[in-house]
Motif scaffolding. Structure first.
Motif, PDB file in Angstrom:
ATOM      1  N   THR A  30       0.809  -1.219   0.000  1.00 41.26           N
ATOM      2  CA  THR A  30       0.000   0.000   0.000  1.00 41.26           C
ATOM      3  C   THR A  30       0.846   1.274   0.000  1.00 41.26           C
ATOM      4  N   ASP A  31       2.143   1.168   0.246  1.00 38.72           N
ATOM      5  CA  ASP A  31       3.012   2.337   0.267  1.00 38.72           C
ATOM      6  C   ASP A  31       3.097   2.954  -1.134  1.00 38.72           C
ATOM      7  N   ARG A  32       2.749   4.216  -1.245  1.00 36.76           N
ATOM      8  CA  ARG A  32       2.678   4.865  -2.553  1.00 36.76           C
ATOM      9  C   ARG A  32       4.029   4.897  -3.266  1.00 36.76           C
ATOM     10  N   GLU A  33       5.084   5.223  -2.538  1.00 35.37           N
ATOM     11  CA  GLU A  33       6.397   5.330  -3.165  1.00 35.37           C
ATOM     12  C   GLU A  33       6.877   3.981  -3.693  1.00 35.37           C
ATOM     13  N   VAL A  34       6.590   2.926  -2.939  1.00 35.08           N
ATOM     14  CA  VAL A  34       6.971   1.585  -3.402  1.00 35.08           C
ATOM     15  C   VAL A  34       6.194   1.230  -4.660  1.00 35.08           C
ATOM     16  N   LEU A  35       4.894   1.528  -4.687  1.00 39.11           N
ATOM     17  CA  LEU A  35       4.078   1.214  -5.852  1.00 39.11           C
ATOM     18  C   LEU A  35       4.522   2.007  -7.078  1.00 39.11           C
ATOM     19  N   ARG A  36       4.918   3.258  -6.865  1.00 37.32           N
ATOM     20  CA  ARG A  36       5.381   4.077  -7.991  1.00 37.32           C
ATOM     21  C   ARG A  36       6.724   3.576  -8.524  1.00 37.32           C
ATOM     22  N   LYS A  37       7.605   3.209  -7.610  1.00 37.32           N
ATOM     23  CA  LYS A  37       8.941   2.766  -8.015  1.00 37.32           C
ATOM     24  C   LYS A  37       8.919   1.365  -8.600  1.00 37.32           C
ATOM     25  N   HIS A  38       8.073   0.514  -8.024  1.00 39.01           N
ATOM     26  CA  HIS A  38       7.972  -0.869  -8.494  1.00 39.01           C
ATOM     27  C   HIS A  38       6.493  -1.197  -8.739  1.00 39.01           C
ATOM     28  N   PRO A  39       5.943  -0.826  -9.888  1.00 36.89           N
ATOM     29  CA  PRO A  39       4.519  -1.079 -10.169  1.00 36.89           C
ATOM     30  C   PRO A  39       4.174  -2.553 -10.003  1.00 36.89           C
ATOM     31  N   PRO A  40       3.062  -2.861  -9.347  1.00 41.32           N
ATOM     32  CA  PRO A  40       2.706  -4.258  -9.077  1.00 41.32           C
ATOM     33  C   PRO A  40       2.155  -4.949 -10.331  1.00 41.32           C
ATOM     34  N   ASP A  41       2.121  -6.258 -10.269  1.00 39.17           N
ATOM     35  CA  ASP A  41       1.490  -7.018 -11.360  1.00 39.17           C
ATOM     36  C   ASP A  41      -0.013  -6.791 -11.375  1.00 39.17           C
ATOM     37  N   ILE A  42      -0.608  -6.670 -10.185  1.00 39.52           N
ATOM     38  CA  ILE A  42      -2.053  -6.489 -10.053  1.00 39.52           C
ATOM     39  C   ILE A  42      -2.300  -5.228  -9.240  1.00 39.52           C
ATOM     40  N   LEU A  43      -3.115  -4.327  -9.782  1.00 38.96           N
ATOM     41  CA  LEU A  43      -3.425  -3.069  -9.103  1.00 38.96           C
ATOM     42  C   LEU A  43      -4.891  -3.038  -8.714  1.00 38.96           C
ATOM     43  N   LEU A  44      -5.167  -2.872  -7.411  1.00 37.01           N
ATOM     44  CA  LEU A  44      -6.522  -2.698  -6.899  1.00 37.01           C
ATOM     45  C   LEU A  44      -6.718  -1.229  -6.544  1.00 37.01           C
ATOM     46  N   THR A  45      -7.814  -0.640  -6.999  1.00 35.82           N
ATOM     47  CA  THR A  45      -8.071   0.763  -6.724  1.00 35.82           C
ATOM     48  C   THR A  45      -9.565   1.028  -6.835  1.00 35.82           C
ATOM     49  N   ASN A  46      -9.960   2.309  -6.687  1.00 29.51           N
ATOM     50  CA  ASN A  46     -11.344   2.696  -6.945  1.00 29.51           C
ATOM     51  C   ASN A  46     -11.359   3.678  -8.105  1.00 29.51           C
ATOM     52  N   TYR A  47     -12.536   3.948  -8.646  1.00 27.45           N
ATOM     53  CA  TYR A  47     -12.582   4.730  -9.885  1.00 27.45           C
ATOM     54  C   TYR A  47     -12.132   6.178  -9.687  1.00 27.45           C
ATOM     55  N   LYS A  48     -12.369   6.743  -8.506  1.00 21.83           N
ATOM     56  CA  LYS A  48     -11.911   8.115  -8.255  1.00 21.83           C
ATOM     57  C   LYS A  48     -10.387   8.181  -8.173  1.00 21.83           C
ATOM     58  N   MET A  49      -9.790   7.206  -7.483  1.00 22.49           N
ATOM     59  CA  MET A  49      -8.335   7.185  -7.379  1.00 22.49           C
ATOM     60  C   MET A  49      -7.697   6.881  -8.730  1.00 22.49           C
ATOM     61  N   LEU A  50      -8.317   6.020  -9.528  1.00 19.46           N
ATOM     62  CA  LEU A  50      -7.778   5.733 -10.856  1.00 19.46           C
ATOM     63  C   LEU A  50      -7.711   7.006 -11.694  1.00 19.46           C
ATOM     64  N   ASP A  51      -8.701   7.866 -11.535  1.00 20.31           N
ATOM     65  CA  ASP A  51      -8.693   9.162 -12.215  1.00 20.31           C
ATOM     66  C   ASP A  51      -7.465   9.969 -11.800  1.00 20.31           C
ATOM     67  N   PHE A  52      -7.193  10.044 -10.490  1.00 21.71           N
ATOM     68  CA  PHE A  52      -6.029  10.764  -9.998  1.00 21.71           C
ATOM     69  C   PHE A  52      -4.725  10.143 -10.506  1.00 21.71           C
ATOM     70  N   LEU A  53      -4.680   8.815 -10.534  1.00 23.21           N
ATOM     71  CA  LEU A  53      -3.454   8.133 -10.949  1.00 23.21           C
ATOM     72  C   LEU A  53      -3.083   8.460 -12.388  1.00 23.21           C
ATOM     73  N   MET A  54      -4.074   8.758 -13.211  1.00 25.28           N
ATOM     74  CA  MET A  54      -3.790   9.087 -14.600  1.00 25.28           C
ATOM     75  C   MET A  54      -3.436  10.564 -14.785  1.00 25.28           C
TER      76      MET A  54
END
Length: 298
Positions: free
Chosen positions: A155-179
């Motif tokens: 769940t650590d944001r910096e780890v996820l950004r540095k090493h993108p996971p194989d499977i990403l779980l999120t919600n539609y509002k956060m997916l908007d922010f991620l893009m």
């Protein structure tokens, strides 16, 4: 007065909708070894028939192209497992390849967190996946977990950004922010048409009205950002609310899903529940006990 009366009494569109009590027969089980013929990473239990049907549509084994699928089976039917094991099976074959392979979108953080625990358990308990396949939960907040565990995802944001996971779980509002957010663009650096295979919307029935329009636009933007081409990825929707619904039988669900995802779902894309009938569920001994079994003459 008439509008209030309809709101209180209309069986289809009123506030009270039956069935208020429903007794359902068990789901039909598949054959014990059937799933292992379809998936290399198969569930450790005997799947239901509808799960087997979903596996057949969603598997990527032997160069099979996963097909768009809508799972509309009832509560407790294992809808998550219908797509979870094909996703894990695909990630197992892609170990070492960079980029996100599956994006799973939930309407609520609580639901995403609950499913995250199930996914963590499935990965942790499978030696072929543990420490080789990664999954991350990105729903808001800085996140505390830098590594996966038996009951948690990264769940650590910096780890996820540095090493993108194989499977990403999120919600539609956060997916908007991620893009949109510049600091999150590292998450997508290795993700594109050669990596993404599955896009999943859980609780499909919640995406109606204005929210449905927002999510439909969001999915089209996601495809444009990642350059996802038709036929290169698979769309999946799940809903227990639509189980046995008239929309499923009339094709309205197919039309709705096609507009929402922006891809055409075939007529056979709906995976519905398959339950035992009464004669299969109850044996003669259970029904009649020590009483004589009825005959044609009786």
């Amino acid at each position: 007065a008439q509008a209030l009366q309809r709101f209180l009494t209309d069986p289809q569109h009123g506030i009270f909708k039956g069935l208020f009590l429903q007794l359902r027969l068990p789901f039909r089980r598949g054959k014990p070894d059937e799933a292992r013929k379809i998936l290399d990473i198969a569930p450790p239990f005997v799947p239901y028939e509808h799960q087997i049907k979903a596996f057949e549509r969603l598997t990527g084994k032997d160069n099979h192209q996963p097909q768009h699928t809508l799972v509309t089976t009832g509560t407790g039917s294992g809808k998550t497992e219908c797509f979870l094991y094909p996703v894990l099976d695909h990630c197992h074959r892609c170990v070492g390849k960079p980029g996100i392979k599956a994006i799973i979108v939930y309407p609520m953080n609580a639901l995403a967190a609950d499913q995250a625990r199930r996914l963590a358990k499935a990965i942790w308990s499978e030696p072929r996946l543990k420490s080789r396949v990664t999954a991350g939960l990105y729903v808001g907040g800085p996140g505390d977990d830098r590594v996966m565990g038996p009951d948690n995802l990264i769940t650590d944001r910096e780890v996820l950004r540095k090493h993108p996971p194989d499977i990403l779980l999120t919600n539609y509002k956060m997916l908007d922010f991620l893009m949109l957010r510049p600091e999150d663009q590292k998450l997508w650096k290795d993700t594109g048409p050669d990596s993404v295979r599955y896009v999943v919307l859980d609780e499909l029935h919640t995406y109606d009205g204005a929210q449905g329009s927002d999510v439909a636009c969001l999915l089209r933007r996601l495809r444009a950002k990642l350059n996802l081409q038709a036929g290169s990825f698979c769309c999946i929707g799940t809903s227990a609310t639509l189980a046995g619904d008239e929309a499923t039988a009339t094709g309205d669900l197919i039309e709705f899903a096609s507009k929402l995802f922006g891809v055409r779902f075939p007529r056979d894309s709906v995976v519905s529940e398959d339950r035992l009938d009464m004669s299969e569920y109850l044996t003669d001994e259970e029904v009649y006990g020590d009483l004589p079994k009825p005959t044609a003459e009786m």
